[in-house]
Motif scaffolding. Structure first.
Motif, PDB file in Angstrom:
ATOM      1  N   PRO A 107       0.833  -1.211   0.000  1.00  0.00           N
ATOM      2  CA  PRO A 107       0.000   0.000   0.000  1.00  0.00           C
ATOM      3  C   PRO A 107       0.864   1.256   0.000  1.00  0.00           C
ATOM      4  CG  PRO A 107      -0.909  -1.616   1.508  1.00  0.00           C
ATOM      5  CD  PRO A 107       0.404  -2.174   1.031  1.00  0.00           C
ATOM      6  N   GLY A 108       0.378   2.270  -0.714  1.00  0.00           N
ATOM      7  CA  GLY A 108       1.163   3.483  -0.871  1.00  0.00           C
ATOM      8  C   GLY A 108       2.241   3.356  -1.917  1.00  0.00           C
ATOM      9  N   GLN A 109       2.193   2.257  -2.693  1.00  0.00           N
ATOM     10  CA  GLN A 109       3.151   1.987  -3.769  1.00  0.00           C
ATOM     11  C   GLN A 109       4.582   1.863  -3.247  1.00  0.00           C
ATOM     12  OE1 GLN A 109       1.800   1.143  -6.591  1.00  0.00           O
ATOM     13  NE2 GLN A 109      -0.193   1.712  -5.749  1.00  0.00           N
ATOM     14  N   ARG A 110       4.726   1.404  -2.016  1.00  0.00           N
ATOM     15  CA  ARG A 110       6.061   1.125  -1.470  1.00  0.00           C
ATOM     16  C   ARG A 110       6.552  -0.194  -2.051  1.00  0.00           C
ATOM     17  NH1 ARG A 110       7.944  -1.571   3.110  1.00  0.00           N
ATOM     18  NH2 ARG A 110       5.787  -2.060   3.700  1.00  0.00           N
ATOM     19  N   CYS A 111       7.760  -0.193  -2.609  1.00  0.00           N
ATOM     20  CA  CYS A 111       8.310  -1.368  -3.287  1.00  0.00           C
ATOM     21  C   CYS A 111       9.485  -1.935  -2.491  1.00  0.00           C
ATOM     22  CB  CYS A 111       8.781  -1.009  -4.689  1.00  0.00           C
ATOM     23  SG  CYS A 111       7.503  -0.309  -5.732  1.00  0.00           S
ATOM     24  N   THR A 112       9.449  -3.235  -2.251  1.00  0.00           N
ATOM     25  CA  THR A 112      10.522  -3.887  -1.509  1.00  0.00           C
ATOM     26  C   THR A 112      10.860  -5.231  -2.140  1.00  0.00           C
ATOM     27  OG1 THR A 112       9.120  -5.182   0.011  1.00  0.00           O
ATOM     28  CG2 THR A 112       9.577  -2.882   0.627  1.00  0.00           C
ATOM     29  N   THR A 113      11.997  -5.777  -1.717  1.00  0.00           N
ATOM     30  CA  THR A 113      12.290  -7.166  -2.028  1.00  0.00           C
ATOM     31  C   THR A 113      11.417  -8.058  -1.148  1.00  0.00           C
ATOM     32  OG1 THR A 113      14.014  -7.327  -0.347  1.00  0.00           O
ATOM     33  CG2 THR A 113      14.676  -6.542  -2.534  1.00  0.00           C
ATOM     34  N   LEU A 114      11.503  -9.349  -1.349  1.00  0.00           N
ATOM     35  CA  LEU A 114      10.733 -10.267  -0.506  1.00  0.00           C
ATOM     36  C   LEU A 114      11.167 -10.169   0.952  1.00  0.00           C
ATOM     37  CD1 LEU A 114      10.562 -13.473  -2.748  1.00  0.00           C
ATOM     38  CD2 LEU A 114       8.904 -11.621  -2.544  1.00  0.00           C
ATOM     39  N   ASP A 115      12.406  -9.730   1.185  1.00  0.00           N
ATOM     40  CA  ASP A 115      12.921  -9.590   2.550  1.00  0.00           C
ATOM     41  C   ASP A 115      12.599  -8.239   3.170  1.00  0.00           C
ATOM     42  OD1 ASP A 115      14.022 -12.130   2.412  1.00  0.00           O
ATOM     43  OD2 ASP A 115      15.906 -11.382   1.559  1.00  0.00           O
ATOM     44  N   GLY A 116      11.924  -7.361   2.405  1.00  0.00           N
ATOM     45  CA  GLY A 116      11.524  -6.076   2.962  1.00  0.00           C
ATOM     46  C   GLY A 116      12.470  -4.929   2.671  1.00  0.00           C
ATOM     47  N   GLU A 117      13.489  -5.143   1.864  1.00  0.00           N
ATOM     48  CA  GLU A 117      14.435  -4.065   1.537  1.00  0.00           C
ATOM     49  C   GLU A 117      13.841  -3.148   0.472  1.00  0.00           C
ATOM     50  OE1 GLU A 117      18.888  -3.477  -0.472  1.00  0.00           O
ATOM     51  OE2 GLU A 117      18.185  -5.484   0.131  1.00  0.00           O
ATOM     52  N   ALA A 118      13.841  -1.827   0.722  1.00  0.00           N
ATOM     53  CA  ALA A 118      13.285  -0.860  -0.221  1.00  0.00           C
ATOM     54  C   ALA A 118      14.104  -0.860  -1.508  1.00  0.00           C
ATOM     55  CB  ALA A 118      13.264   0.526   0.394  1.00  0.00           C
ATOM     56  N   VAL A 119      13.391  -0.836  -2.653  1.00  0.00           N
ATOM     57  CA  VAL A 119      14.104  -0.919  -3.938  1.00  0.00           C
ATOM     58  C   VAL A 119      13.695   0.161  -4.932  1.00  0.00           C
ATOM     59  CG1 VAL A 119      14.486  -3.408  -3.743  1.00  0.00           C
ATOM     60  CG2 VAL A 119      12.418  -2.558  -4.875  1.00  0.00           C
ATOM     61  N   TYR A 120      12.712   0.985  -4.601  1.00  0.00           N
ATOM     62  CA  TYR A 120      12.195   1.906  -5.610  1.00  0.00           C
ATOM     63  C   TYR A 120      13.278   2.821  -6.152  1.00  0.00           C
ATOM     64  CZ  TYR A 120       9.169   5.087  -8.128  1.00  0.00           C
ATOM     65  OH  TYR A 120       8.585   5.824  -9.124  1.00  0.00           O
ATOM     66  N   GLN A 121      14.044   3.453  -5.262  1.00  0.00           N
ATOM     67  CA  GLN A 121      15.053   4.410  -5.725  1.00  0.00           C
ATOM     68  C   GLN A 121      16.129   3.732  -6.552  1.00  0.00           C
ATOM     69  OE1 GLN A 121      16.426   6.595  -2.268  1.00  0.00           O
ATOM     70  NE2 GLN A 121      14.892   8.184  -2.595  1.00  0.00           N
ATOM     71  N   SER A 122      16.524   2.537  -6.170  1.00  0.00           N
ATOM     72  CA  SER A 122      17.579   1.846  -6.904  1.00  0.00           C
ATOM     73  C   SER A 122      17.128   1.400  -8.286  1.00  0.00           C
ATOM     74  CB  SER A 122      18.065   0.626  -6.115  1.00  0.00           C
ATOM     75  OG  SER A 122      17.026  -0.330  -5.964  1.00  0.00           O
ATOM     76  N   MET A 123      15.808   1.328  -8.517  1.00  0.00           N
ATOM     77  CA  MET A 123      15.286   0.894  -9.809  1.00  0.00           C
ATOM     78  C   MET A 123      14.676   2.046 -10.597  1.00  0.00           C
ATOM     79  SD  MET A 123      13.593  -2.777  -8.724  1.00  0.00           S
ATOM     80  CE  MET A 123      13.320  -3.302 -10.421  1.00  0.00           C
TER      81      MET A 123
END
Length: 307
Positions: free
Chosen positions: A89-105
């Motif tokens: 929710p809120g378009q927060r993107c993470t790996t399956l382990d919960g690491e944020a990835v939006y900025q890196s992608m």
């Protein structure tokens, strides 16, 4: 305004989330953002939509997948590819382990993905809340609907990467246009909901149009039947068979859907809304609203009735 036009006017994007994804296989996105309505348009490449319940559906370039939330699903290059990214929710993107990835992608203006030259281009737009006036339409939608997107996909693809003044409004309206064109295509199919198909019936269609155009009128089964040129019993039977509910139940639902939408307007009073939708007083509207929807108009206005 007719019933269909009113309901198509319901979900109106306001600062909608829009994103262009550039992806190269293998890729798989687990979407659990709980958005009530999502459009995924494939510009090029191949994509599969994999609902949690139901068979995977392949998207071809130029097609749009319309997904009715809040149920989670997966979009991938192949149904067998395991999820790599989770969208919350809120378009927060993470790996399956919960690491944020939006900025890196991040790959540019409203653009994201695992490869700037990705073979797959996917445009995603989400509505964060549904307008109450469109509840009948949204409830009638299947969980997953795939239809041709038409020329709007090209327009949206060209505009989504621009950052001009007023661009958010332009994108909102293009997303609305894509949604409306997709829904109209679906409603022309044989699997359209019963209430829509019934509009082509010479008797029931006339009764529906009268209720749509003038919900404040004190309609009865007798007055609707007289205007349609049939007996009360004939109209009641035919209406129920084609629409799936009796005329007065349909009218109540339509009036309360209109009322729910009007109550969101900041200057509206319960009394003024009641008069517009056919209730003689604020008390009468409040009683009907509470009986059918389980909350008062005041609670709905305060947000307790949002879905």
């Amino acid at each position: 305004m007719d019933h269909l036009a009113a309901m198509l006017d319901g979900p109106r994007a306001r600062g909608a989330f829009l994103l262009r994804s550039l992806l190269d296989p293998p890729w798989s996105l687990r979407v659990q953002d709980e958005a009530p309505l999502t459009l995924a348009a494939l510009v090029r490449g191949t994509a599969w939509v994999v609902p949690d319940a139901g068979a995977p559906v392949r998207l071809s370039p130029g097609e749009v997948a319309l997904l009715r939330g809040p149920h989670p699903y997966t979009v991938a290059d192949d149904p067998a590819t395991p999820p790599q990214i989770v969208i919350h929710p809120g378009q927060r993107c993470t790996t399956l382990d919960g690491e944020a990835v939006y900025q890196s992608m991040e790959l540019g203006v409203r653009t994201w993905g695992n490869d700037p030259d990705g073979s797959t281009v996917l445009i995603t737009g989400t509505y964060q809340m549904d307008g109450e006036i469109s509840r009948r339409l949204l409830d009638a939608l299947p969980p997953l609907l795939v239809r041709p997107g038409g020329p709007v996909i090209g327009l949206l693809g060209a505009e989504i990467v621009r950052d001009d003044p007023g661009q958010e409004v332009v994108l909102d309206r293009l997303l609305d246009l894509l949604l409306i064109s997709t829904l109209r295509s679906w409603l022309n199919d044989d699997d359209a909901p019963a209430w829509y198909r019934a509009q082509s019936d010479p008797v029931v269609g006339r009764a529906l149009r009268m209720m749509h155009h003038n919900p404040a009128h004190p309609w009865t089964v007798a007055s609707l039947a007289a205007a349609a040129g049939v007996s009360r019993a004939s109209l009641a039977r035919r209406f129920t068979e084609l629409v799936g509910e009796p005329p007065m139940a349909f009218l109540t639902d339509w009036r309360l859907a209109l009322a729910a939408d009007l109550l969101r307007e900041p200057d509206a009073t319960i009394g003024s809304v009641a008069r517009k939708v056919g209730y003689g007083s604020s008390f009468a509207l409040s009683a009907a609203f509470k009986r059918v929807r389980g909350i008062s108009p005041q609670e709905h206005r305060a947000g307790a009735g949002s879905r």
